[in-house]
Design an enzyme around this catalytic site. Structure first.
Site, PDB file in Angstrom:
ATOM      1  N   SER A   1      -4.504   0.613   9.996  1.00  0.00           N
ATOM      2  CA  SER A   1      -4.789  -0.480  10.924  1.00  0.00           C
ATOM      3  C   SER A   1      -5.222  -1.702  10.114  1.00  0.00           C
ATOM      4  O   SER A   1      -4.573  -2.054   9.128  1.00  0.00           O
ATOM      5  CB  SER A   1      -5.858  -0.041  11.923  1.00  0.00           C
ATOM      6  OG  SER A   1      -6.113  -1.033  12.875  1.00  0.00           O
TER       7      SER A   1
ATOM      8  N   ASP B   1      13.793   3.914   9.067  1.00  0.00           N
ATOM      9  CA  ASP B   1      13.380   2.738   9.824  1.00  0.00           C
ATOM     10  C   ASP B   1      12.539   3.281  10.974  1.00  0.00           C
ATOM     11  O   ASP B   1      13.055   4.022  11.827  1.00  0.00           O
ATOM     12  CB  ASP B   1      14.605   1.987  10.343  1.00  0.00           C
ATOM     13  CG  ASP B   1      14.257   0.742  11.141  1.00  0.00           C
ATOM     14  OD1 ASP B   1      13.113   0.643  11.622  1.00  0.00           O
ATOM     15  OD2 ASP B   1      15.133  -0.120  11.304  1.00  0.00           O
TER      16      ASP B   1
ATOM     17  N   ASN C   1       2.009   3.813   7.614  1.00  0.00           N
ATOM     18  CA  ASN C   1       1.694   2.558   6.944  1.00  0.00           C
ATOM     19  C   ASN C   1       2.663   1.415   7.215  1.00  0.00           C
ATOM     20  O   ASN C   1       2.300   0.256   7.096  1.00  0.00           O
ATOM     21  CB  ASN C   1       1.636   2.839   5.432  1.00  0.00           C
ATOM     22  CG  ASN C   1       1.676   1.594   4.588  1.00  0.00           C
ATOM     23  OD1 ASN C   1       0.720   0.838   4.520  1.00  0.00           O
ATOM     24  ND2 ASN C   1       2.818   1.360   3.933  1.00  0.00           N
TER      25      ASN C   1
ATOM     26  N   TYR D   1       0.270 -10.161  15.543  1.00  0.00           N
ATOM     27  CA  TYR D   1       0.045  -9.105  14.547  1.00  0.00           C
ATOM     28  C   TYR D   1      -1.259  -8.378  14.866  1.00  0.00           C
ATOM     29  O   TYR D   1      -1.299  -7.138  14.888  1.00  0.00           O
ATOM     30  CB  TYR D   1      -0.026  -9.709  13.140  1.00  0.00           C
ATOM     31  CG  TYR D   1      -0.524  -8.738  12.086  1.00  0.00           C
ATOM     32  CD1 TYR D   1       0.341  -7.806  11.527  1.00  0.00           C
ATOM     33  CD2 TYR D   1      -1.858  -8.737  11.678  1.00  0.00           C
ATOM     34  CE1 TYR D   1      -0.123  -6.894  10.580  1.00  0.00           C
ATOM     35  CE2 TYR D   1      -2.325  -7.837  10.738  1.00  0.00           C
ATOM     36  CZ  TYR D   1      -1.445  -6.916  10.187  1.00  0.00           C
ATOM     37  OH  TYR D   1      -1.903  -6.014   9.258  1.00  0.00           O
TER      38      TYR D   1
ATOM     39  N   LEU E   1       0.809  -1.206   0.000  1.00  0.00           N
ATOM     40  CA  LEU E   1       0.000   0.000   0.000  1.00  0.00           C
ATOM     41  C   LEU E   1       0.850   1.266   0.000  1.00  0.00           C
ATOM     42  O   LEU E   1       0.462   2.288  -0.581  1.00  0.00           O
ATOM     43  CB  LEU E   1      -0.935   0.002   1.211  1.00  0.00           C
ATOM     44  CG  LEU E   1      -2.019  -1.083   1.209  1.00  0.00           C
ATOM     45  CD1 LEU E   1      -2.799  -1.046   2.516  1.00  0.00           C
ATOM     46  CD2 LEU E   1      -2.957  -0.929   0.024  1.00  0.00           C
TER      47      LEU E   1
ATOM     48  N   THR F   1      -1.848  -7.609  -1.561  1.00  0.00           N
ATOM     49  CA  THR F   1      -0.485  -7.096  -1.476  1.00  0.00           C
ATOM     50  C   THR F   1       0.439  -8.247  -1.103  1.00  0.00           C
ATOM     51  O   THR F   1       0.005  -9.396  -0.960  1.00  0.00           O
ATOM     52  CB  THR F   1      -0.374  -6.000  -0.403  1.00  0.00           C
ATOM     53  OG1 THR F   1      -0.569  -6.596   0.896  1.00  0.00           O
ATOM     54  CG2 THR F   1      -1.420  -4.919  -0.616  1.00  0.00           C
TER      55      THR F   1
ATOM     56  N   LYS G   1      -2.320  -4.213  16.040  1.00  0.00           N
ATOM     57  CA  LYS G   1      -3.348  -3.357  15.440  1.00  0.00           C
ATOM     58  C   LYS G   1      -4.394  -2.945  16.477  1.00  0.00           C
ATOM     59  O   LYS G   1      -4.902  -1.820  16.451  1.00  0.00           O
ATOM     60  CB  LYS G   1      -3.996  -4.062  14.253  1.00  0.00           C
ATOM     61  CG  LYS G   1      -3.025  -4.346  13.113  1.00  0.00           C
ATOM     62  CD  LYS G   1      -2.359  -3.074  12.594  1.00  0.00           C
ATOM     63  CE  LYS G   1      -1.502  -3.335  11.363  1.00  0.00           C
ATOM     64  NZ  LYS G   1      -0.877  -2.086  10.861  1.00  0.00           N
TER      65      LYS G   1
END
Length: 297
Positions: A143, A59, A86, A157, A16, A193, A161
């Protein structure tokens, strides 16, 4: 004709972030594209002049690099209208098994939560002190629909979020309206993606071979080889349109799968609440609280 907007984009090398960088440039705006390996955007840098595209090494786990990137943006363009927060990646493992790979899990939090949090802090300060209220700013927090409901094998993961969601909601309530700063939390569904291909896959814990985690893992392997979901280019077009709204939403849900997931979660929570609502009756304290405190001592 309105002046071009200056976009500050993290994780611009792929997915993205790359799609948004290309869209911003195509639409005549200015992109500050940040990524860990700037050479990944060599092709784009050859196509656009330095007054349209600034590629910076960043970074997001380094607060010094975040500060330097915003300082360079100020020096070059004088402002940043929109920050697309992002950068991120995933790790696949059962929750129980993560103790064997503690550093991998911590690294995901360093990027997805702490990196995003430090980016958030820097963006808000920049909007307030550099842009000022005449420009303000719009922070897009990338998110996921999995900030609403977790799925097996990617609990860590999802947790990053969930954490980013909570942080962003609190932030939105802390901002002085006179600063003219907007926050939007993007909860997108599956997009085709390469995020699954970039995820760290930890070997399965044998005890879970027949569990729901096993089938979830197989799906993740499949997604890594053949990405599924909506078109990333169409998704970033929707994100772009959001930034043109005079009053953008705090929560932006994109994708039919995301909509269905959130509807199911709402229904589940409503059922749980209604089923046990009576248990909340009679919880009020009775008598004098000070007296009760002395008795308990």
């Amino acid at each position: 004709m309105p002046a071009p907007k200056v976009w500050f984009i993290t994780g611009a090398s792929t997915g993205l972030g790359r799609a948004m960088t290309e869209l911003v440039l195509k639409n005549g705006d200015i992109a500050v594209a940040t990524l860990r390996k700037p050479e990944a955007l060599a092709g784009l840098s050859a196509q656009y002049a330095s007054d349209r595209l600034l590629v910076l090494k960043l970074d997001v786990t380094s607060r010094d690099e975040i500060a330097a990137a915003f300082a360079r943006t100020k020096e070059t363009f004088g402002r940043a209208d929109i920050v697309f927060n992002n950068a991120g990646y995933g790790v696949a493992t059962e929750v129980e098994y993560a103790y064997e790979h503690d550093q991998l899990v911590r690294d995901v939090f360093e990027v997805n939560f702490w990196g995003a949090a430090h980016m958030t802090q820097a963006a808000i300060k920049f909007f307030r002190e550099v842009n000022g209220p005449s420009i303000g700013g719009h922070l897009l927090q990338n998110s996921s629909m999995f900030a609403i409901e977790s799925m097996p094998c990617v609990g860590y993961y999802c947790s990053t979020k969930f954490a980013l969601e909570g942080l962003s909601e609190a932030l939105s309530k802390e901002l002085d309206p006179s600063w003219n700063i907007k926050v939007t939390i993007i909860k997108a569904g599956f997009l085709a993606t390469d995020i699954h291909a970039r995820a760290d896959f930890i070997d399965a814990l044998p005890a879970y071979a027949q569990s729901p985690a096993a089938s979830a893992r197989e799906n993740l392997y499949s997604y890594a080889k053949n990405p599924i979901g909506g078109d990333p280019e169409k998704a970033v077009e929707a994100f772009y349109r959001l930034t043109r709204l005079p009053d953008p939403p705090l929560h932006f849900i994109l994708g039919k799968d995301a909509i269905e997931l959130i509807k199911r979660k709402i229904a589940t929570l409503t059922l749980a609440m209604d089923s046990y609502a009576s248990w909340s009756e009679g919880l009020e304290r009775t008598g004098n609280p000070e007296e009760e405190s002395r008795v308990s001592e």
